[in-house]
Write a protein that holds these residues in place. Structure first.
Motif, PDB file in Angstrom:
ATOM      1  N   SER A  36       0.722  -1.469  -0.033  1.00 38.22           N
ATOM      2  CA  SER A  36       0.105  -0.037   0.172  1.00 38.22           C
ATOM      3  C   SER A  36       0.856   1.358   0.051  1.00 38.22           C
ATOM      4  CB  SER A  36      -1.015   0.095   1.135  1.00 38.22           C
ATOM      5  OG  SER A  36      -1.658  -1.009   1.312  1.00 38.22           O
ATOM      6  N   CYS A  37       1.999   1.322  -0.616  1.00 40.25           N
ATOM      7  CA  CYS A  37       3.023   2.197  -0.898  1.00 40.25           C
ATOM      8  C   CYS A  37       3.064   2.796  -2.080  1.00 40.25           C
ATOM      9  CB  CYS A  37       4.328   2.162  -0.014  1.00 40.25           C
ATOM     10  SG  CYS A  37       5.343   3.555   0.213  1.00 40.25           S
ATOM     11  N   VAL A  54       5.962   9.632   0.568  1.00 44.65           N
ATOM     12  CA  VAL A  54       5.282   8.783   1.138  1.00 44.65           C
ATOM     13  C   VAL A  54       6.233   7.490   1.589  1.00 44.65           C
ATOM     14  CG1 VAL A  54       5.194   7.500  -1.151  1.00 44.65           C
ATOM     15  CG2 VAL A  54       3.270   7.348   0.703  1.00 44.65           C
ATOM     16  N   LEU A  55       7.318   7.302   1.032  1.00 40.54           N
ATOM     17  CA  LEU A  55       8.251   6.490   1.578  1.00 40.54           C
ATOM     18  C   LEU A  55       8.677   6.806   3.065  1.00 40.54           C
ATOM     19  CD1 LEU A  55       9.954   4.256   1.312  1.00 40.54           C
ATOM     20  CD2 LEU A  55      11.761   5.327   0.215  1.00 40.54           C
ATOM     21  N   CYS A  56       9.010   7.886   3.323  1.00 42.53           N
ATOM     22  CA  CYS A  56       9.381   8.364   4.739  1.00 42.53           C
ATOM     23  C   CYS A  56       8.114   8.090   5.879  1.00 42.53           C
ATOM     24  CB  CYS A  56       9.682   9.976   4.948  1.00 42.53           C
ATOM     25  SG  CYS A  56      11.236  10.547   4.496  1.00 42.53           S
ATOM     26  N   LEU A  57       6.952   8.430   5.062  1.00 41.32           N
ATOM     27  CA  LEU A  57       6.020   8.221   6.173  1.00 41.32           C
ATOM     28  C   LEU A  57       5.584   6.705   6.273  1.00 41.32           C
ATOM     29  CD1 LEU A  57       3.132   9.077   7.457  1.00 41.32           C
ATOM     30  CD2 LEU A  57       1.855   8.846   5.289  1.00 41.32           C
ATOM     31  N   MET A  58       5.902   5.860   5.319  1.00 39.47           N
ATOM     32  CA  MET A  58       5.727   4.535   5.624  1.00 39.47           C
ATOM     33  C   MET A  58       6.815   3.978   6.354  1.00 39.47           C
ATOM     34  SD  MET A  58       2.800   3.683   4.220  1.00 39.47           S
ATOM     35  CE  MET A  58       2.881   1.947   4.035  1.00 39.47           C
ATOM     36  N   LEU A  59       7.992   4.238   6.388  1.00 38.04           N
ATOM     37  CA  LEU A  59       9.047   3.768   7.143  1.00 38.04           C
ATOM     38  C   LEU A  59       9.076   4.389   8.699  1.00 38.04           C
ATOM     39  CD1 LEU A  59      12.003   4.144   4.486  1.00 38.04           C
ATOM     40  CD2 LEU A  59      10.893   2.284   5.306  1.00 38.04           C
ATOM     41  N   TYR A  60       8.456   5.734   8.684  1.00 31.21           N
ATOM     42  CA  TYR A  60       8.176   6.209  10.192  1.00 31.21           C
ATOM     43  C   TYR A  60       7.235   5.264  10.674  1.00 31.21           C
ATOM     44  CZ  TYR A  60       6.464   9.507  13.382  1.00 31.21           C
ATOM     45  OH  TYR A  60       5.878  10.212  14.705  1.00 31.21           O
ATOM     46  N   ASN A  61       6.113   5.086  10.029  1.00 33.59           N
ATOM     47  CA  ASN A  61       5.206   4.108  10.697  1.00 33.59           C
ATOM     48  C   ASN A  61       5.711   2.659  11.173  1.00 33.59           C
ATOM     49  OD1 ASN A  61       3.110   5.977  10.836  1.00 33.59           O
ATOM     50  ND2 ASN A  61       2.291   5.362   8.742  1.00 33.59           N
ATOM     51  N   PHE A  62       6.413   2.230  10.306  1.00 37.99           N
ATOM     52  CA  PHE A  62       7.153   0.897  10.617  1.00 37.99           C
ATOM     53  C   PHE A  62       8.030   1.191  11.979  1.00 37.99           C
ATOM     54  CE2 PHE A  62       6.821  -0.410   5.903  1.00 37.99           C
ATOM     55  CZ  PHE A  62       6.229  -1.526   6.198  1.00 37.99           C
ATOM     56  N   ALA A  67       7.854  -2.473  13.832  1.00 35.44           N
ATOM     57  CA  ALA A  67       7.768  -3.554  12.860  1.00 35.44           C
ATOM     58  C   ALA A  67       8.917  -3.613  11.946  1.00 35.44           C
ATOM     59  CB  ALA A  67       6.474  -3.285  11.807  1.00 35.44           C
ATOM     60  N   ALA A  68       9.179  -4.875  11.375  1.00 36.69           N
ATOM     61  CA  ALA A  68      10.362  -5.010  10.424  1.00 36.69           C
ATOM     62  C   ALA A  68      10.102  -4.277   9.087  1.00 36.69           C
ATOM     63  CB  ALA A  68      10.540  -6.375  10.112  1.00 36.69           C
ATOM     64  N   ILE A  69      11.248  -3.777   8.642  1.00 37.06           N
ATOM     65  CA  ILE A  69      11.025  -3.034   7.484  1.00 37.06           C
ATOM     66  C   ILE A  69      11.395  -3.958   6.354  1.00 37.06           C
ATOM     67  CG2 ILE A  69      11.979  -1.262   6.059  1.00 37.06           C
ATOM     68  CD1 ILE A  69      12.685   0.288   8.587  1.00 37.06           C
ATOM     69  N   PRO A  70      10.465  -4.009   5.506  1.00 31.91           N
ATOM     70  CA  PRO A  70      10.583  -5.365   4.274  1.00 31.91           C
ATOM     71  C   PRO A  70      12.060  -4.977   3.433  1.00 31.91           C
ATOM     72  CG  PRO A  70       8.501  -4.051   4.114  1.00 31.91           C
ATOM     73  CD  PRO A  70       9.251  -3.532   5.231  1.00 31.91           C
ATOM     74  N   PRO A  71      12.591  -6.077   3.014  1.00 35.55           N
ATOM     75  CA  PRO A  71      13.845  -5.873   2.272  1.00 35.55           C
ATOM     76  C   PRO A  71      13.615  -5.327   0.952  1.00 35.55           C
ATOM     77  CG  PRO A  71      13.302  -8.229   2.563  1.00 35.55           C
ATOM     78  CD  PRO A  71      12.245  -7.465   3.372  1.00 35.55           C
ATOM     79  N   THR A  93      14.355   8.933   7.896  1.00 35.04           N
ATOM     80  CA  THR A  93      13.433   9.091   8.622  1.00 35.04           C
ATOM     81  C   THR A  93      13.747  10.001   9.941  1.00 35.04           C
ATOM     82  OG1 THR A  93      14.206   7.107   9.573  1.00 35.04           O
ATOM     83  CG2 THR A  93      12.319   6.929   8.110  1.00 35.04           C
ATOM     84  N   MET A  94      14.794  10.220  10.171  1.00 33.43           N
ATOM     85  CA  MET A  94      15.318  11.286  11.177  1.00 33.43           C
ATOM     86  C   MET A  94      14.891  12.661  10.645  1.00 33.43           C
ATOM     87  SD  MET A  94      16.496  11.359  14.204  1.00 33.43           S
ATOM     88  CE  MET A  94      17.167   9.827  14.711  1.00 33.43           C
ATOM     89  N   GLU A  95      15.273  13.046   9.471  1.00 35.55           N
ATOM     90  CA  GLU A  95      15.138  14.211   8.935  1.00 35.55           C
ATOM     91  C   GLU A  95      13.513  14.367   9.135  1.00 35.55           C
ATOM     92  OE1 GLU A  95      15.386  16.287   4.750  1.00 35.55           O
ATOM     93  OE2 GLU A  95      17.204  15.378   5.346  1.00 35.55           O
ATOM     94  N   TYR A  96      12.622  13.475   8.673  1.00 34.16           N
ATOM     95  CA  TYR A  96      11.228  13.556   8.503  1.00 34.16           C
ATOM     96  C   TYR A  96      10.780  13.725  10.112  1.00 34.16           C
ATOM     97  CZ  TYR A  96       6.565  11.961   7.248  1.00 34.16           C
ATOM     98  OH  TYR A  96       5.234  11.949   6.826  1.00 34.16           O
TER      99      TYR A  96
END
Length: 104
Positions: A36-37, A54-62, A67-71, A93-96
């Motif tokens: 769903s990204c 959107v990638l930052c948002l998804m990784l932030y949520n992980f 949760a494990a970040i998918p490879p 994600t730190m900058e985000y």
């Protein structure tokens, strides 16, 4: 990037994205390794910017959900339709976190 491993350095990530030109202009973007990204942009630069967001948002949520970040897939292993292309998209994600924590 090595296939089968997340590409991560500290809080910086790279993920594989598929860019698809749309008939009415702009590009749609999806990340095949992250459910769903997806996003879109009015032109190629906008699509890259929106993809990073959107990638930052998804990784932030992980990260928040521990949760494990998918490879990440190796971009060379992804087959796409004519006109589409594969690219790596970066996210920090730190900058985000710094940016959005200051908005509250």
């Amino acid at each position: 990037m090595r296939s089968g491993r997340a590409c991560r350095e500290g809080s910086a990530f790279h993920a594989t994205a598929i860019f698809k030109p749309e008939e009415k202009g702009g590009y749609s973007v999806n990340f095949p390794d992250i459910e769903s990204c997806y996003t879109q942009g009015d032109d190629l630069q906008d699509a890259y910017d929106m993809a990073a967001d959107v990638l930052c948002l998804m990784l932030y949520n992980f990260e928040e959900n521990k949760a494990a970040i998918p490879p990440a897939s190796d971009p060379n292993d992804i087959k796409v339709q004519d006109g589409c292309f594969v690219s790596l998209v970066g996210a920090d994600t730190m900058e985000y976190r710094r940016f959005y924590d200051n908005k509250e």
